[in-house]
Design an enzyme around this catalytic site. Structure first.
Site, short mmCIF file in Angstrom:
data_model
loop_
_atom_site.label_atom_id
_atom_site.label_comp_id
_atom_site.label_asym_id
_atom_site.label_seq_id
_atom_site.Cartn_x
_atom_site.Cartn_y
_atom_site.Cartn_z
N ASP A 16 0.81 -1.22 0.00
CA ASP A 16 0.00 0.00 0.00
C ASP A 16 0.84 1.27 0.00
O ASP A 16 0.45 2.29 0.57
CB ASP A 16 -0.97 0.00 1.20
CG ASP A 16 -1.80 -1.26 1.24
OD1 ASP A 16 -2.35 -1.62 0.20
OD2 ASP A 16 -1.88 -1.90 2.32
N HIS A 44 -4.76 -1.74 -5.83
CA HIS A 44 -4.27 -0.43 -6.21
C HIS A 44 -5.47 0.46 -6.47
O HIS A 44 -6.37 0.07 -7.20
CB HIS A 44 -3.53 -0.48 -7.54
CG HIS A 44 -2.27 -1.27 -7.52
ND1 HIS A 44 -1.42 -1.29 -6.45
CD2 HIS A 44 -1.70 -2.04 -8.46
CE1 HIS A 44 -0.38 -2.05 -6.75
NE2 HIS A 44 -0.54 -2.53 -7.96
N ARG A 141 1.77 -29.58 -6.38
CA ARG A 141 1.56 -30.08 -7.75
C ARG A 141 0.45 -31.12 -7.87
O ARG A 141 -0.51 -30.94 -8.58
CB ARG A 141 2.86 -30.65 -8.36
CG ARG A 141 3.92 -29.59 -8.54
CD ARG A 141 5.30 -30.15 -8.45
NE ARG A 141 5.57 -30.57 -7.08
CZ ARG A 141 6.53 -31.40 -6.73
NH1 ARG A 141 7.31 -31.96 -7.65
NH2 ARG A 141 6.73 -31.71 -5.47
N GLY A 338 -12.10 -2.29 4.27
CA GLY A 338 -12.30 -1.22 5.26
C GLY A 338 -11.52 -1.45 6.54
O GLY A 338 -11.64 -0.70 7.51
N PRO A 340 -8.88 -1.20 9.34
CA PRO A 340 -7.94 -0.14 9.65
C PRO A 340 -6.52 -0.66 9.47
O PRO A 340 -6.19 -1.73 9.96
CB PRO A 340 -8.22 0.18 11.13
CG PRO A 340 -8.94 -1.01 11.66
CD PRO A 340 -9.61 -1.71 10.51
N LYS A 367 3.15 10.20 -0.02
CA LYS A 367 2.48 10.73 1.17
C LYS A 367 3.32 11.72 1.97
O LYS A 367 3.19 11.80 3.20
CB LYS A 367 2.01 9.57 2.07
CG LYS A 367 0.90 8.74 1.41
CD LYS A 367 0.03 8.06 2.42
CE LYS A 367 -1.30 7.66 1.82
NZ LYS A 367 -2.22 7.04 2.70
#
Ligand code: IMP
Length: 466
Positions: A16, A44, A141, A338, A340, A367
């Site tokens: 992320d 993404h 396998r 959703g 956290p 960020k």
């Protein structure tokens, strides 16, 4: 004829980091964007003016109409989810016919893989996409009950036989775990319907990428799940089940390392982690870990947290509360669940380790806008981890054992705060001097030059260093 080359882009932390955003920016320099690991566990989100596009299995780079998209043999494919994804991309007017190619050697995520992950994935906190069971079957396998690793090409070459085997694998799992209310015929019908829709995207030529690069084309490999979650290198068992390191591109991506040019590593200035496992720089340490994991049931999910006051949390003396505020400000919640995400400060020991382990040539830090929020706290500056102390000795790598990671004492340093909002800035030299100072520290500690930084969540909110 001059051959092309390939670059590899990976996440350097716990996922992320905003890899898709970087690919969206630099993708125009490449002819092909290719995935080499993972499956629909990757998430993404690209924010566009028309809304958000969520990608899981389709490589980013969808906005460049001439760019080919390739899903390599190291990936595992969920047909039903891929159909949904193709349809949602189609709703944005983006057509994938003739652009998307999936290796016939990629393994199929079968219905029983999803059931097993639902049951056994809790301890690790998996995304429940059946990834672990699919890779486990790949290694296994075949068993006394028949073939368990079924690849896209195997299925296409002998549909009747392999559809029967997939049904058998499902029935065996239902019986083994004594599962109730599983409608096997319906599950198989849905699986088959989706498979038929994905079938045209199959690429049976194992030299597909090689031929393109030999003829001058440029490939960007897009890593999923990030280095710290590598099945070999990470804190086992709290990892994903594929190799996420840059070198894995040259196995699962169906090209030889002969063509490798550069490795690009993506991190973010406030880190995050989902699921269980050690996280040295976490705000609030074990308290945050327990809270976020319990919040996976959405008790403390996005909706519950949005009712809190960011300002009050930022003013707290407790790093856990500051972390909650940063989660809200950075929208750090699982894109589909959703949940956290656990958040932590930038960890330069970890970043340097990831850079050195993968031979990263260029670094991207997303960020960075969030760092200005520390000026609204009582902390003496922007915190970052600068040293790991294990049993009174400094270590310069992240041990892959859980026990060792959990006993590390982190040393925190502070860089001077900057209160300025930087989302609208587009030139590196216009950045606040305190941020430039921190970025220079990142470069010197990691020994790696910055390619660019993210300054906001929108597509155009970034700055290239040069
Ligand atoms: P799995 O890959 O679904 O088996 O999950 C194993 C671990 O990897 C869990 O901690 C997941 O939360 C984490 N994980 C898997 N995919 C991603 C991703 O794309 N971003 C962040 N964490 C991920």
């Amino acid at each position: 004829m001059k051959a092309g080359y390939s670059d590899v882009l990976i996440g350097l932390q716990f996922g992320d980091e905003g890899k898709a955003k970087v690919i969206d920016i630099i993708g125009k320099n490449y002819d092909i964007i290719a995935r080499f690991n993972g499956g629909s566990n990757a998430g993404h989100t690209i924010a566009t003016s028309q809304g958000k596009i969520a990608l899981h299995q389709i490589p980013a780079g969808i906005f460049y109409p001439k760019t080919l998209l390739y899903i390599g043999s190291g990936c595992v494919i969920n047909f039903e989810k891929l159909v949904t994804e193709i349809e949602s991309v189609d709703n944005f007017g983006i057509k994938l016919g003739g652009r998307l190619f999936i290796s016939s050697q990629a393994s199929v995520i079968q219905p029983h893989h999803l059931l097993i992950d639902e049951i056994i994935g809790k301890a690790i906190g998996t995304t429940k996409n059946g990834i672990g069971p699919a890779y486990a079957d790949k290694a296994l396998r075949s068993t006394e009950k028949g073939i368990v690793n079924i690849r896209f090409g195997d299925l296409a070459d002998n549909e009747e036989f392999f559809l029967k085997q997939i049904k058998k694998n499902l029935k065996d799992t239902v019986a083994e775990y004594n599962l109730k209310n599983i409608d096997v015929p319906l599950a198989m019908e849905n699986f088959k319907k989706a498979y038929i829709k994905i079938k045209p995207y199959i690429q049976k030529d194992s030299l597909f990428l090689t031929r393109l690069v030999e003829s001058g084309k440029k490939v960007l490999f897009e890593g999923a799940q990030s280095f710290m979650l590598d099945v070999t290198k990470g804190a086992v068992p709290y990892v994903t089940s594929s190799n996420t390191a840059a070198g894995a591109a040259y196995v699962g991506g169906d090209l030889s390392p002969h063509f490798h040019r550069k490795t690009i590593g993506v991190g973010k200035a406030i880190m995050s982690r989902v699921g269980n496992g050690p996280f040295v720089s976490e705000f609030g340490g074990e308290k945050s870990e327990a809270y976020c994991i319990e919040g996976g049931g959405n008790k403390y999910g996005k909706e519950a947290e949005q009712k809190l006051s960011v300002e009050e949390l930022l003013q707290s003396d407790d790093l856990f509360e500051i972390g909650r505020a940063l989660r809200m400000l950075g929208d750090e919640y699982g894109a589909s669940t959703g949940r956290p995400r656990r958040v932590g400060m930038l960890d330069l020991v970890q970043l340097r380790y990831a850079v050195r382990s993968n031979g990263v040539d260029l670094l991207w830090l997303n960020k960075c806008d969030l760092l200005s929020d520390f000026s609204r706290t009582k902390l003496k500056g922007i915190p970052f981890v600068s040293q790991y102390i294990e049993e009174e000795k400094s270590i310069d790598y992240v041990p892959s054992s859980n026990v060792r990671q959990r006993r590390i004492k982190r040393e925190i340093e502070y860089e001077k705060n900057f209160p300025e909002k930087i989302r609208k800035l587009r030139n590196f030299k216009d950045l606040p001097k305190n941020l430039l100072h921190l970025l220079a520290r990142v470069e010197s500690d990691t020994g790696c030059e910055l390619l660019g930084i993210g300054v906001g969540s929108k597509r155009d909110e970034y700055i290239l260093k040069k």
